[in-house]
Design a protein around this motif. Structure first.
Motif, PDB file in Angstrom:
ATOM      1  N   GLY A  41     -39.904  16.274 -44.094  1.00 29.42           N
ATOM      2  CA  GLY A  41     -39.691  16.950 -42.829  1.00 29.42           C
ATOM      3  C   GLY A  41     -39.181  18.368 -42.986  1.00 29.42           C
ATOM      4  N   GLY A  42     -39.228  18.895 -44.211  1.00 34.17           N
ATOM      5  CA  GLY A  42     -38.744  20.247 -44.463  1.00 34.17           C
ATOM      6  C   GLY A  42     -37.243  20.337 -44.645  1.00 34.17           C
ATOM      7  N   ARG A  43     -36.549  19.183 -44.612  1.00 31.66           N
ATOM      8  CA  ARG A  43     -35.097  19.193 -44.769  1.00 31.66           C
ATOM      9  C   ARG A  43     -34.723  19.470 -46.225  1.00 31.66           C
ATOM     10  N   PRO A  44     -33.787  20.384 -46.483  1.00 27.33           N
ATOM     11  CA  PRO A  44     -33.416  20.731 -47.858  1.00 27.33           C
ATOM     12  C   PRO A  44     -32.614  19.613 -48.530  1.00 27.33           C
ATOM     13  N   PHE A  45     -32.755  19.509 -49.847  1.00 28.89           N
ATOM     14  CA  PHE A  45     -31.958  18.554 -50.620  1.00 28.89           C
ATOM     15  C   PHE A  45     -31.729  19.158 -52.007  1.00 28.89           C
ATOM     16  N   ARG A  46     -30.756  18.625 -52.717  1.00 29.82           N
ATOM     17  CA  ARG A  46     -30.428  19.111 -54.054  1.00 29.82           C
ATOM     18  C   ARG A  46     -31.184  18.269 -55.079  1.00 29.82           C
ATOM     19  N   MET A  47     -32.134  18.892 -55.765  1.00 28.02           N
ATOM     20  CA  MET A  47     -32.957  18.177 -56.742  1.00 28.02           C
ATOM     21  C   MET A  47     -32.382  18.339 -58.138  1.00 28.02           C
ATOM     22  N   TYR A  48     -32.301  17.237 -58.880  1.00 28.29           N
ATOM     23  CA  TYR A  48     -31.713  17.233 -60.208  1.00 28.29           C
ATOM     24  C   TYR A  48     -32.799  17.301 -61.284  1.00 28.29           C
ATOM     25  N   LYS A  49     -32.515  18.068 -62.334  1.00 32.00           N
ATOM     26  CA  LYS A  49     -33.404  18.134 -63.493  1.00 32.00           C
ATOM     27  C   LYS A  49     -32.557  18.334 -64.752  1.00 32.00           C
ATOM     28  N   PHE A  50     -33.137  18.010 -65.902  1.00 29.08           N
ATOM     29  CA  PHE A  50     -32.537  18.448 -67.149  1.00 29.08           C
ATOM     30  C   PHE A  50     -32.888  19.916 -67.332  1.00 29.08           C
ATOM     31  N   ARG A  51     -31.919  20.706 -67.729  1.00 27.73           N
ATOM     32  CA  ARG A  51     -32.163  22.135 -67.920  1.00 27.73           C
ATOM     33  C   ARG A  51     -33.068  22.346 -69.128  1.00 27.73           C
ATOM     34  N   SER A  52     -34.177  23.061 -68.921  1.00 28.56           N
ATOM     35  CA  SER A  52     -35.127  23.327 -70.001  1.00 28.56           C
ATOM     36  C   SER A  52     -35.244  24.813 -70.297  1.00 28.56           C
ATOM     37  N   MET A  53     -34.497  25.644 -69.558  1.00 28.60           N
ATOM     38  CA  MET A  53     -34.513  27.090 -69.760  1.00 28.60           C
ATOM     39  C   MET A  53     -33.099  27.609 -69.981  1.00 28.60           C
ATOM     40  N   THR A  54     -33.021  28.826 -70.477  1.00 26.67           N
ATOM     41  CA  THR A  54     -31.718  29.463 -70.609  1.00 26.67           C
ATOM     42  C   THR A  54     -31.167  29.781 -69.223  1.00 26.67           C
ATOM     43  N   ASN A  55     -29.854  29.671 -69.075  1.00 27.86           N
ATOM     44  CA  ASN A  55     -29.236  30.002 -67.789  1.00 27.86           C
ATOM     45  C   ASN A  55     -29.429  31.483 -67.482  1.00 27.86           C
ATOM     46  N   ARG A  56     -29.674  31.787 -66.234  1.00 34.52           N
ATOM     47  CA  ARG A  56     -29.892  33.168 -65.834  1.00 34.52           C
ATOM     48  C   ARG A  56     -29.182  33.413 -64.505  1.00 34.52           C
ATOM     49  N   PRO A  57     -28.715  34.639 -64.260  1.00 34.72           N
ATOM     50  CA  PRO A  57     -28.033  34.927 -62.995  1.00 34.72           C
ATOM     51  C   PRO A  57     -29.003  34.823 -61.834  1.00 34.72           C
ATOM     52  N   PRO A  58     -28.516  34.429 -60.660  1.00 37.90           N
ATOM     53  CA  PRO A  58     -29.396  34.296 -59.494  1.00 37.90           C
ATOM     54  C   PRO A  58     -29.998  35.641 -59.098  1.00 37.90           C
ATOM     55  N   ALA A  59     -31.259  35.591 -58.638  1.00 42.55           N
ATOM     56  CA  ALA A  59     -31.966  36.805 -58.217  1.00 42.55           C
ATOM     57  C   ALA A  59     -32.343  36.677 -56.751  1.00 42.55           C
ATOM     58  N   ASP A  60     -32.764  37.791 -56.171  1.00 43.35           N
ATOM     59  CA  ASP A  60     -33.149  37.816 -54.763  1.00 43.35           C
ATOM     60  C   ASP A  60     -34.561  38.367 -54.616  1.00 43.35           C
ATOM     61  N   GLY A  61     -35.148  38.067 -53.442  1.00 42.62           N
ATOM     62  CA  GLY A  61     -36.417  38.662 -53.065  1.00 42.62           C
ATOM     63  C   GLY A  61     -37.562  38.328 -54.000  1.00 42.62           C
ATOM     64  N   GLU A  62     -38.387  39.333 -54.286  1.00 45.70           N
ATOM     65  CA  GLU A  62     -39.588  39.129 -55.095  1.00 45.70           C
ATOM     66  C   GLU A  62     -39.249  38.722 -56.520  1.00 45.70           C
ATOM     67  N   ARG A  63     -38.134  39.239 -57.035  1.00 37.73           N
ATOM     68  CA  ARG A  63     -37.734  38.863 -58.387  1.00 37.73           C
ATOM     69  C   ARG A  63     -37.422  37.373 -58.474  1.00 37.73           C
ATOM     70  N   ALA A  64     -36.777  36.830 -57.447  1.00 38.38           N
ATOM     71  CA  ALA A  64     -36.469  35.395 -57.417  1.00 38.38           C
ATOM     72  C   ALA A  64     -37.745  34.574 -57.428  1.00 38.38           C
ATOM     73  N   ARG A  65     -38.750  35.064 -56.706  1.00 33.95           N
ATOM     74  CA  ARG A  65     -40.028  34.349 -56.678  1.00 33.95           C
ATOM     75  C   ARG A  65     -40.705  34.397 -58.046  1.00 33.95           C
ATOM     76  N   GLU A  66     -40.663  35.546 -58.690  1.00 38.39           N
ATOM     77  CA  GLU A  66     -41.281  35.686 -60.004  1.00 38.39           C
ATOM     78  C   GLU A  66     -40.596  34.790 -61.033  1.00 38.39           C
ATOM     79  N   GLU A  67     -39.268  34.707 -60.945  1.00 38.59           N
ATOM     80  CA  GLU A  67     -38.537  33.883 -61.899  1.00 38.59           C
ATOM     81  C   GLU A  67     -38.742  32.391 -61.653  1.00 38.59           C
ATOM     82  N   ALA A  68     -39.137  32.041 -60.439  1.00 34.36           N
ATOM     83  CA  ALA A  68     -39.366  30.627 -60.127  1.00 34.36           C
ATOM     84  C   ALA A  68     -40.680  30.125 -60.699  1.00 34.36           C
ATOM     85  N   ILE A  69     -41.558  31.047 -61.143  1.00 34.03           N
ATOM     86  CA  ILE A  69     -42.854  30.672 -61.707  1.00 34.03           C
ATOM     87  C   ILE A  69     -42.750  30.635 -63.223  1.00 34.03           C
ATOM     88  N   THR A  70     -43.088  29.518 -63.825  1.00 27.49           N
ATOM     89  CA  THR A  70     -43.092  29.399 -65.277  1.00 27.49           C
ATOM     90  C   THR A  70     -44.434  29.876 -65.816  1.00 27.49           C
TER      91      THR A  70
END
Length: 432
Positions: free
Chosen positions: A283-312
Motif C-alpha cells: 500500500g506504499g506504507r514505509p517499513f524498515r528493511m533489514y539486510k546484511f551489509r555488503s558495501m562500505t559504509n558511506r555518509p547519507p546523500a541527497d537528491g540525484e547523488r542519493a539516487r545514483e548511490e542507490a544503484i549498484t
C-alpha cells in the motif's frame, strides 16, 4: 468488437488438456508406475504381490504420490517458461519423498525397491508428458494484421504467419490471433466469428503475449486492460500462513549461517554487519528493511547523488570482499526473513526498491506504484526472469514482470518462483 470478443475463444495459453485425455494419461502413468511392477513381482516364485501387505502398502503410497505429483506438475507447467525436465522433476521427487516420510513416520512396512522404482518411473513420465492440449508449439498462428496484434511477430521462436485475406485457414492445426480492441473491417470481424463457430481457436493477442513472455504491460489502468485491480483475495490469507510457517522454519535453519555471516562482515572492517533502510511496502506504507551489509559504509546523500548511490553498478568498488560473495548467492537478503515474520514483507512478491529509486521510477513510469498492491517479497517473478537492473528501460521491463505476478497472483505461480529462485541462488544469476 463485443460480438467477436464474446464468441472468440480468448483463452490463456497453456489450457489444461481435455478431462478424458487427462484420465487416460493418469491411468497410463499408474499402470507403468504401480501396476506393472506389481504384476512382474507376482510372477516370481513365493511372491503374491496382490496380497502381500508390504507391497500393497508401497503400491498405495506410490499411487498417492503419483497422483499428487502429476496434479502439481500439471498446474505448474501451465505457467510461462516452464519445462518438465527442470520444474517437473523436483515436484515429483518431493511428492514421493513425502510418501516415504509418511510411511517411515507411521512405521508402516514398505518395499524400498518398489518405492524407488515408482519414484524413478513416475519422475521420467512427468518429464516426458505433454501436459496441454492442443500443443501450442506445434500449431501455426495466423495473425489478423490490424491493431497491436502485429506485436506477436516480434516474439522469437513463435510460429506466426500474417494473414492476407479474411479466410479461415485450411491448416487443421491452426489458430487465429487478433487484437479484439482494434477497429477491424467488417469482413475481418465476420472471419473471427465464423472461425470461432467452426471450432478454430481465436486468441486475443494480449493473452498470448502474456503467456509467452510472462509479462503484463499496462496501458490503461482499468478493468478492461488488467482484468481486476485487486489481486486474488482468496489466496491472501493462505499466503500469509505460508509466510509465517515458512519464515519460522527458514529462520531456524538459517540462524547459524546468519550468525557466522554477521561475524565475518564485522571482522572485515569492524563496522555493523547490518544495513537498515526505509522502503515502500504494501500500500506504499514505509517499513524498515533489514539486510546484511555488503558495501562500505558511506555518509547519507541527497537528491540525484542519493539516487545514483542507490544503484549498484557492474564492478561497483563499494562492494566489500565478503559482500561480493553474499550478494552473488543472495545471502545478504536473509535478515528479511524477520520482515516476513513481522508481516511487512512476503516470501514472494515484487522486490522493494530504495525510496530514492522508487520516487524516480514513479516520476518516469506510468502506474509504477501499482506494484505495491501486494506485499514486497524476498524473491519475485522479475528477479528470477531478469535479475538486477539499473536503467529506466530495464525497470520498465521489470515492471511488466511485476504486473504479471499481480495479475496471475496464485499459489502455483509462487511454487514456480520458489523453484526458479533455487536455480537463481545456485547460479548467481542477475547479481551485482
Amino acid at each position: 468488437m463485443n460480438v467477436v470478443e464474446n464468441s472468440a475463444q480468448a483463452i490463456q495459453m497453456g489450457r489444461p488438456m481435455h478431462p478424458f485425455r487427462a484420465l487416460i494419461r493418469y491411468s497410463v502413468a499408474w499402470l507403468l508406475v504401480v501396476f506393472v511392477p506389481l504384476v512382474a513381482l507376482d510372477q516370481m516364485p513365493a511372491v503374491d504381490a496382490f496380497t502381500d501387505p508390504l507391497l500393497l502398502n508401497t503400491g498405495a503410497a506410490a499411487t498417492a504420490a503419483l497422483l499428487l505429483g502429476l496434479f502439481l506438475v500439471g498446474r505448474v507447467l501451465n505457467l510461462p517458461g516452464t519445462r518438465g525436465a527442470v520444474h517437473g522433476v523436483p515436484i515429483m521427487l518431493i511428492s514421493f519423498g513425502i510418501a516415504a516420510l509418511v510411511l517411515f513416520s507411521f512405521r508402516i512396512e514398505y518395499s524400498r525397491a518398489l518405492l524407488a522404482y515408482s519414484t524413478v518411473v513416475g519422475t521420467v513420465f512427468a518429464m516426458r508428458l505433454r501436459w496441454f492440449e492442443p500443443s501450442l508449439v506445434q500449431q501455426t498462428f495466423y495473425l489478423v494484421p490490424f491493431g497491436k496484434a502485429t506485436r506477436m511477430e516480434k516474439i522469437g521462436n513463435f510460429p506466426v504467419e500474417r494473414m492476407e485475406l479474411p479466410r479461415i485457414p485450411d491448416n487443421t492445426r491452426s489458430s487465429i490471433v487478433a487484437d479484439f480492441r482494434a477497429d477491424l473491417p467488417d469482413e475481418w470481424e465476420r472471419l473471427l466469428a465464423q472461425a470461432s463457430l467452426a471450432g478454430v481457436p481465436v486468441y486475443h493477442y494480449k493473452q498470448l503475449t502474456e503467456s509467452l513472455t510472462g509479462q503484463v504491460k499496462i496501458e490503461h489502468l482499468s478493468e478492461n486492460s488488467f482484468g481486476s485491480l485487486v489481486p486474488n483475495q482468496s489466496y491472501t490469507p493462505i499466503k500469509r500462513l505460508i509466510d509465517i510457517v515458512g519464515s519460522v522454519i527458514a529462520i531456524a535453519i538459517a540462524l547459524p549461517v546468519m550468525v557466522v555471516l554477521a561475524l565475518l562482515i564485522w571482522l572485515e572492517d569492524r563496522q555493523s554487519p547490518f544495513y537498515v533502510q526505509k522502503r515502500a511496502g504494501h500500500g506504499g506504507r514505509p517499513f524498515r528493511m533489514y539486510k546484511f551489509r555488503s558495501m562500505t559504509n558511506r555518509p547519507p546523500a541527497d537528491g540525484e547523488r542519493a539516487r545514483e548511490e542507490a544503484i549498484t553498478q557492474d564492478g561497483d568498488k563499494r562492494v566489500t570482499k565478503i559482500g561480493r560473495v553474499i550478494r552473488k548467492f543472495r545471502l545478504d537478503e536473509l535478515p528479511q526473513l524477520f520482515n516476513v515474520l513481522k508481516g511487512e514483507m512476503s516470501l514472494i512478491g515484487p522486490r522493494p526498491e530504495a525510496n530514492e529509486l522508487a520516487e524516480w521510477y514513479e516520476d518516469n513510469l506510468a502506474f509504477y506504484s501499482y506494484r505495491n498492491i501486494v506485499k514486497p517479497g524476498l524473491t519475485g517473478w522479475a528477479q528470477v526472469n531478469q535479475g538486477h537492473v539499473a536503467t529506466l528501460e530495464d525497470i520498465d521491463v521489470k515492471l511488466q514482470y511485476d504486473f504479471y505476478y499481480i495479475k496471475y497472483f496464485s499459489f502455483w505461480l509462487d511454487v514456480l518462483i520458489v523453484m526458479r529462485t533455487i536455480h537463481t541462488i545456485a547460479t548467481g544469476f542477475g547479481s551485482k
